[in-house]
Write a protein that holds these residues in place. Sequence first.
Motif, PDB file in Angstrom:
ATOM      1  N   GLY A  15      38.930  37.713  44.812  1.00  0.00           N
ATOM      2  CA  GLY A  15      37.877  36.796  44.412  1.00  0.00           C
ATOM      3  C   GLY A  15      37.433  35.772  45.110  1.00  0.00           C
ATOM      4  O   GLY A  15      36.429  35.053  44.700  1.00  0.00           O
ATOM      5  N   SER A  17      35.261  34.368  48.875  1.00  0.00           N
ATOM      6  CA  SER A  17      34.127  34.913  49.380  1.00  0.00           C
ATOM      7  C   SER A  17      34.270  34.743  51.098  1.00  0.00           C
ATOM      8  O   SER A  17      35.182  33.888  51.573  1.00  0.00           O
ATOM      9  CB  SER A  17      33.098  33.795  49.052  1.00  0.00           C
ATOM     10  N   VAL A  63      29.212  47.631  45.875  1.00  0.00           N
ATOM     11  CA  VAL A  63      29.188  46.325  46.305  1.00  0.00           C
ATOM     12  C   VAL A  63      27.790  45.607  45.796  1.00  0.00           C
ATOM     13  O   VAL A  63      27.788  44.436  45.938  1.00  0.00           O
ATOM     14  CB  VAL A  63      28.960  46.152  48.076  1.00  0.00           C
ATOM     15  N   GLY A  65      25.676  43.436  43.458  1.00  0.00           N
ATOM     16  CA  GLY A  65      26.128  42.282  42.536  1.00  0.00           C
ATOM     17  C   GLY A  65      27.013  41.415  43.102  1.00  0.00           C
ATOM     18  O   GLY A  65      27.237  40.241  42.768  1.00  0.00           O
ATOM     19  N   ARG A  66      27.736  41.779  44.151  1.00  0.00           N
ATOM     20  CA  ARG A  66      28.719  40.902  45.013  1.00  0.00           C
ATOM     21  C   ARG A  66      28.267  40.512  46.285  1.00  0.00           C
ATOM     22  O   ARG A  66      28.532  39.634  46.942  1.00  0.00           O
ATOM     23  CB  ARG A  66      30.001  41.470  45.077  1.00  0.00           C
ATOM     24  N   PHE A  67      27.613  41.498  46.986  1.00  0.00           N
ATOM     25  CA  PHE A  67      27.282  41.454  48.388  1.00  0.00           C
ATOM     26  C   PHE A  67      25.729  40.826  48.644  1.00  0.00           C
ATOM     27  O   PHE A  67      25.089  41.674  47.630  1.00  0.00           O
ATOM     28  CB  PHE A  67      27.530  42.557  49.362  1.00  0.00           C
ATOM     29  N   MET A  82      29.563  37.729  51.043  1.00  0.00           N
ATOM     30  CA  MET A  82      30.317  38.501  50.122  1.00  0.00           C
ATOM     31  C   MET A  82      31.147  37.731  49.293  1.00  0.00           C
ATOM     32  O   MET A  82      31.680  36.764  49.572  1.00  0.00           O
ATOM     33  CB  MET A  82      31.306  39.323  50.941  1.00  0.00           C
ATOM     34  N   ILE A  83      30.885  37.858  47.902  1.00  0.00           N
ATOM     35  CA  ILE A  83      31.515  36.957  47.001  1.00  0.00           C
ATOM     36  C   ILE A  83      32.492  37.867  46.118  1.00  0.00           C
ATOM     37  O   ILE A  83      32.288  39.153  45.942  1.00  0.00           O
ATOM     38  CB  ILE A  83      30.717  36.214  46.090  1.00  0.00           C
ATOM     39  N   SER A  84      33.369  37.358  45.236  1.00  0.00           N
ATOM     40  CA  SER A  84      34.151  38.137  44.471  1.00  0.00           C
ATOM     41  C   SER A  84      34.920  39.331  45.298  1.00  0.00           C
ATOM     42  O   SER A  84      34.912  40.482  44.599  1.00  0.00           O
ATOM     43  CB  SER A  84      33.343  38.645  43.320  1.00  0.00           C
ATOM     44  N   LEU A  85      35.363  39.022  46.181  1.00  0.00           N
ATOM     45  CA  LEU A  85      35.905  39.992  47.016  1.00  0.00           C
ATOM     46  C   LEU A  85      37.025  40.792  46.536  1.00  0.00           C
ATOM     47  O   LEU A  85      38.100  40.134  45.830  1.00  0.00           O
ATOM     48  CB  LEU A  85      36.484  39.656  48.408  1.00  0.00           C
ATOM     49  N   LYS A  86      37.531  42.031  46.516  1.00  0.00           N
ATOM     50  CA  LYS A  86      38.399  42.511  45.989  1.00  0.00           C
ATOM     51  C   LYS A  86      39.230  43.397  47.276  1.00  0.00           C
ATOM     52  O   LYS A  86      38.760  43.497  48.408  1.00  0.00           O
ATOM     53  CB  LYS A  86      38.086  43.907  45.189  1.00  0.00           C
ATOM     54  N   ASP A  89      37.960  45.990  49.389  1.00  0.00           N
ATOM     55  CA  ASP A  89      36.746  45.515  50.434  1.00  0.00           C
ATOM     56  C   ASP A  89      37.459  45.385  51.799  1.00  0.00           C
ATOM     57  O   ASP A  89      36.659  45.164  52.873  1.00  0.00           O
ATOM     58  CB  ASP A  89      36.094  44.268  50.266  1.00  0.00           C
TER      59      ASP A  89
END
Length: 123
Positions: A15, A17, A63, A65-67, A82-86, A89
């Motif tokens: 979650g 960044s 990725v 919508g997130r990157f 990078m946001i909302s990392l999982k 990733d």
Amino acid sequence: QVQLVESGGGLVQAGGSLRLSCAASGTSFSITTMGWYRQVPGKQRELVATITSGGTTNYADDVKGRFTISSDNAKNTVDLQMISLKPEDTAVYYCYLVYKKVMGTVWYTDNSWGQGTQVTVSA
């Protein structure tokens, strides 16, 4: 002839960044495309995102919508926000450059890879 230096990797919770940066240095070259790839042990290196000198971007489906990839042509740099990392990733991220050199009436292309920077996302 063109070197790439990456920075910004590290450990982050799911979650969170991170922002990766890559700087290209050299002489007498023009960037065609810059991008980021990533690789997990035991798997093939895969494309994450690319951006052309004209600003056209391309992202891997997982990725989107997130990157966000961005570049500064004047500084020869490319960033990956990078946001909302999982946890998925987690990988070594590599900066990649396709560039052009011109001498007289002859022009040619070449490419360069960065050394890689580790991104680890914990659950």
